[in-house]
Design a protein around this motif. Structure first.
Motif, short mmCIF file in Angstrom:
data_model
loop_
_atom_site.label_atom_id
_atom_site.label_comp_id
_atom_site.label_asym_id
_atom_site.label_seq_id
_atom_site.Cartn_x
_atom_site.Cartn_y
_atom_site.Cartn_z
N ALA A 264 0.83 -1.20 0.00
CA ALA A 264 0.00 0.00 0.00
C ALA A 264 0.87 1.25 0.00
N GLN A 265 1.96 1.24 0.77
CA GLN A 265 2.87 2.39 0.79
C GLN A 265 3.50 2.61 -0.58
N ILE A 266 3.87 1.53 -1.25
CA ILE A 266 4.47 1.64 -2.59
C ILE A 266 3.45 2.20 -3.58
N LEU A 267 2.23 1.72 -3.50
CA LEU A 267 1.21 2.22 -4.41
C LEU A 267 0.98 3.72 -4.22
N ARG A 268 0.92 4.16 -2.98
CA ARG A 268 0.74 5.59 -2.74
C ARG A 268 1.91 6.39 -3.30
N ASP A 269 3.12 5.87 -3.14
CA ASP A 269 4.30 6.57 -3.67
C ASP A 269 4.22 6.69 -5.19
N LEU A 270 3.58 5.73 -5.84
CA LEU A 270 3.42 5.76 -7.29
C LEU A 270 2.23 6.60 -7.73
N GLY A 271 1.54 7.21 -6.77
CA GLY A 271 0.40 8.05 -7.10
C GLY A 271 -0.88 7.28 -7.35
N ILE A 272 -0.97 6.07 -6.76
CA ILE A 272 -2.12 5.19 -6.97
C ILE A 272 -2.92 5.09 -5.68
N GLU A 273 -4.20 5.39 -5.75
CA GLU A 273 -5.08 5.30 -4.59
C GLU A 273 -6.13 4.21 -4.72
N GLN A 274 -6.32 3.70 -5.93
CA GLN A 274 -7.29 2.62 -6.13
C GLN A 274 -6.78 1.70 -7.23
N VAL A 275 -7.14 0.42 -7.13
CA VAL A 275 -6.59 -0.59 -8.04
C VAL A 275 -7.65 -1.60 -8.47
#
Length: 213
Positions: A149-160
């Motif tokens: 989840a931390q990696i996704l946020r760093d990539l600018g992703i909030e939903q998948v």
């Protein structure tokens, strides 16, 4: 594909422990990815996000893949891990954009390589994967997905759109603030070697594997 009625993320209180360390172009036989490397300060684990296309601010097809040396590298037929990684990388390229997060420290559902090999030996004596871990005095599944989840946020992703059969991955992302708007099945045809393993995942770990029926 299965649509999910997501009532909103349930955020756990946890400090950010992952730091982006490096980014580089990674051409592969599937297509050209962007490899983004992260360091988890808690355990010293090094994770990598393979990013294909533009994903920031979108709802990309996403795979959280637990490292599996025997399956991913040695092409073991005792599990479906290598085939799942292959299918995930092909899938995000076909979609035109997506992310595969490769999570270190997850070998053998988090017990480590040598313990996993010892558990395999016990499976040859008739135990299933759950029983083998317990017989070694180890957790059934020690993996955590908050780092993803931390990696996704760093990539600018909030939903998948989550490419997974494991409900714990979905639940963990939601607890950590990532909205899962769709679960996309990742069903690999069983073989003689991995059928008991897959049945154990379905029957004892609640993995969604309807194709085994």
């Amino acid at each position: 594909m299965t649509d999910l009625a997501d009532v909103g993320p349930k955020v756990e209180d946890s400090a950010e422990t992952v730091e982006r360390m490096v980014e580089t172009r990674l051409p592969t036989t599937y297509g050209e990815f962007r490899a983004v490397g992260y360091l988890d300060s808690r355990w010293g684990h090094e994770h990598v996000a393979l990013v294909y296309g533009e994903v920031a601010g979108t709802t990309p097809l996403t795979r959280l893949h637990s490292e599996c040396l025997t399956g991913d590298v040695f092409a073991s037929t005792r599990c479906d891990c290598g085939d799942q990684l292959d299918a995930a990388m092909r899938g995000v390229v076909t979609e035109g954009a997506g992310v595969v997060i490769y999570l270190k420290g997850h070998e053998g559902r988090g017990i480590g390589l040598l313990a996993k090999l010892a558990a395999m030996r016990l499976q040859e004596e008739g135990l299933d994967t759950v029983e083998a871990n317990l017989a070694l005095g180890l957790p059934v599944d020690a993996r955590e997905y908050d780092v993803a989840a931390q990696i996704l946020r760093d990539l600018g992703i909030e939903q998948v759109r989550l490419l997974s059969n494991n409900p714990e991955k979905l639940d963990s992302l939601r607890r950590n603030g990532i909205s899962v708007v769709e679960r996309v099945p990742l069903l690999i045809a069983p073989n003689e070697d991995n059928l008991p393993y897959l049945r154990t995942k379905r029957e004892r770990l609640d993995h969604l594997l309807p194709h085994l029926a």
